[in-house]
Write a protein that holds these residues in place. Structure first.
Motif, PDB file in Angstrom:
ATOM      1  N   SER A  27       0.548   0.198  -5.286  1.00  0.00           N
ATOM      2  CA  SER A  27      -0.701  -0.787  -5.646  1.00  0.00           C
ATOM      3  C   SER A  27      -1.460  -0.986  -4.654  1.00  0.00           C
ATOM      4  O   SER A  27      -1.247  -0.544  -3.524  1.00  0.00           O
ATOM      5  CB  SER A  27      -0.153  -2.107  -6.120  1.00  0.00           C
ATOM      6  N   ASP A  28      -2.794  -1.300  -5.126  1.00  0.00           N
ATOM      7  CA  ASP A  28      -3.799  -1.725  -4.107  1.00  0.00           C
ATOM      8  C   ASP A  28      -4.177  -0.504  -3.245  1.00  0.00           C
ATOM      9  O   ASP A  28      -4.265  -0.601  -1.949  1.00  0.00           O
ATOM     10  CB  ASP A  28      -3.447  -3.075  -3.148  1.00  0.00           C
ATOM     11  N   ILE A  29      -4.190   0.602  -3.768  1.00  0.00           N
ATOM     12  CA  ILE A  29      -4.727   1.802  -3.032  1.00  0.00           C
ATOM     13  C   ILE A  29      -6.199   1.697  -2.507  1.00  0.00           C
ATOM     14  O   ILE A  29      -7.172   1.506  -3.356  1.00  0.00           O
ATOM     15  CB  ILE A  29      -4.725   3.254  -3.795  1.00  0.00           C
ATOM     16  N   ILE A  47      -4.277   3.738   2.627  1.00  0.00           N
ATOM     17  CA  ILE A  47      -3.562   2.280   2.597  1.00  0.00           C
ATOM     18  C   ILE A  47      -3.032   2.065   1.137  1.00  0.00           C
ATOM     19  O   ILE A  47      -3.845   2.203   0.272  1.00  0.00           O
ATOM     20  CB  ILE A  47      -4.198   1.099   3.198  1.00  0.00           C
ATOM     21  N   CYS A  48      -1.791   1.722   0.936  1.00  0.00           N
ATOM     22  CA  CYS A  48      -1.344   1.198  -0.385  1.00  0.00           C
ATOM     23  C   CYS A  48      -0.358   0.245   0.061  1.00  0.00           C
ATOM     24  O   CYS A  48       0.275   0.022   1.189  1.00  0.00           O
ATOM     25  CB  CYS A  48      -0.817   2.219  -1.125  1.00  0.00           C
ATOM     26  N   SER A  49       0.199  -0.474  -1.004  1.00  0.00           N
ATOM     27  CA  SER A  49       1.280  -1.276  -0.949  1.00  0.00           C
ATOM     28  C   SER A  49       2.624  -0.954  -1.881  1.00  0.00           C
ATOM     29  O   SER A  49       2.278  -0.276  -3.109  1.00  0.00           O
ATOM     30  CB  SER A  49       0.758  -2.609  -1.328  1.00  0.00           C
ATOM     31  N   HIS A  97      -0.865   5.006   5.308  1.00  0.00           N
ATOM     32  CA  HIS A  97      -0.251   3.510   5.755  1.00  0.00           C
ATOM     33  C   HIS A  97       0.381   3.126   4.422  1.00  0.00           C
ATOM     34  O   HIS A  97      -0.334   2.738   3.389  1.00  0.00           O
ATOM     35  CB  HIS A  97      -0.902   2.596   6.199  1.00  0.00           C
ATOM     36  N   VAL A  98       1.574   3.061   4.280  1.00  0.00           N
ATOM     37  CA  VAL A  98       2.472   2.370   2.935  1.00  0.00           C
ATOM     38  C   VAL A  98       3.027   1.042   3.347  1.00  0.00           C
ATOM     39  O   VAL A  98       3.964   1.206   4.476  1.00  0.00           O
ATOM     40  CB  VAL A  98       3.561   3.525   2.626  1.00  0.00           C
ATOM     41  N   PHE A  99       2.509   0.052   3.021  1.00  0.00           N
ATOM     42  CA  PHE A  99       2.964  -1.251   3.447  1.00  0.00           C
ATOM     43  C   PHE A  99       3.910  -2.013   2.471  1.00  0.00           C
ATOM     44  O   PHE A  99       3.643  -1.916   1.265  1.00  0.00           O
ATOM     45  CB  PHE A  99       1.823  -2.212   3.633  1.00  0.00           C
ATOM     46  N   ARG A 104       1.348  -5.967   4.850  1.00  0.00           N
ATOM     47  CA  ARG A 104      -0.357  -5.594   4.652  1.00  0.00           C
ATOM     48  C   ARG A 104      -1.133  -6.675   4.825  1.00  0.00           C
ATOM     49  O   ARG A 104      -2.069  -6.458   5.554  1.00  0.00           O
ATOM     50  CB  ARG A 104      -0.255  -4.760   3.276  1.00  0.00           C
ATOM     51  N   GLU A 105      -0.905  -7.869   4.178  1.00  0.00           N
ATOM     52  CA  GLU A 105      -1.804  -9.011   4.645  1.00  0.00           C
ATOM     53  C   GLU A 105      -1.673  -9.474   6.132  1.00  0.00           C
ATOM     54  O   GLU A 105      -2.783  -9.803   6.558  1.00  0.00           O
ATOM     55  CB  GLU A 105      -1.206 -10.155   3.675  1.00  0.00           C
ATOM     56  N   PHE A 106      -0.489  -9.275   6.580  1.00  0.00           N
ATOM     57  CA  PHE A 106      -0.325  -9.927   8.084  1.00  0.00           C
ATOM     58  C   PHE A 106      -1.209  -8.916   9.096  1.00  0.00           C
ATOM     59  O   PHE A 106      -2.049  -9.308  10.001  1.00  0.00           O
ATOM     60  CB  PHE A 106       1.144  -9.765   8.536  1.00  0.00           C
TER      61      PHE A 106
END
Length: 123
Positions: A27-29, A47-49, A97-99, A104-106
């Motif tokens: 999500s959120d790529i 970056i993604c989650s 980056h896979v969070f 990811r927010e931090f």
């Protein structure tokens, strides 16, 4: 991106990373173009989650597989496989980056590299 344009190696690599993320429903790529950012460590951050340890692992494995199948390239360096909060897959010119969502927010890389051109990608 224009399909008729000749892509640079780092553009092709960033596209392969995105495809690997999409295959495991990340999500959120976002793709951060760092080429015009002074002192940038790479051409792109992708970056993604993920929502669970299992999904984060699956996303990282998918990135590895898609990049190798399409470009015959292995990562130069990987970090975070043991803690599964932030996995980093470094291909030198492109860093994935896979969070886990809260991490990811931090770390907020999008704000940290605010001068980059940021493009959101459909999942």
């Amino acid at each position: 991106m224009d399909v008729n344009k000749d892509f640079t190696p780092s553009e092709k690599l960033s596209e392969a990373v995105v495809k690997g993320m999409q295959e495991k429903k990340a999500s959120d790529i976002v793709v951060m173009d760092l080429r015009k950012v002074k002192n940038a460590v790479a051409d792109y951050f992708v970056i993604c989650s993920g929502s669970s340890d299992t999904q984060i692992d699956a996303i990282a494995e998918s990135i590895d597989e898609v990049v190798f199948k399409s470009l015959k390239q292995n990562p130069w360096h990987q970090e975070g496989k043991t803690n599964k909060e932030w996995l980093l897959i470094d291909y030198v010119d492109v860093v994935a980056h896979v969070f886990k969502k809260d991490k990811r927010e931090f770390y907020s890389l999008e704000n940290l590299w605010g001068d980059a051109t940021i493009v959101s990608v459909e999942a």
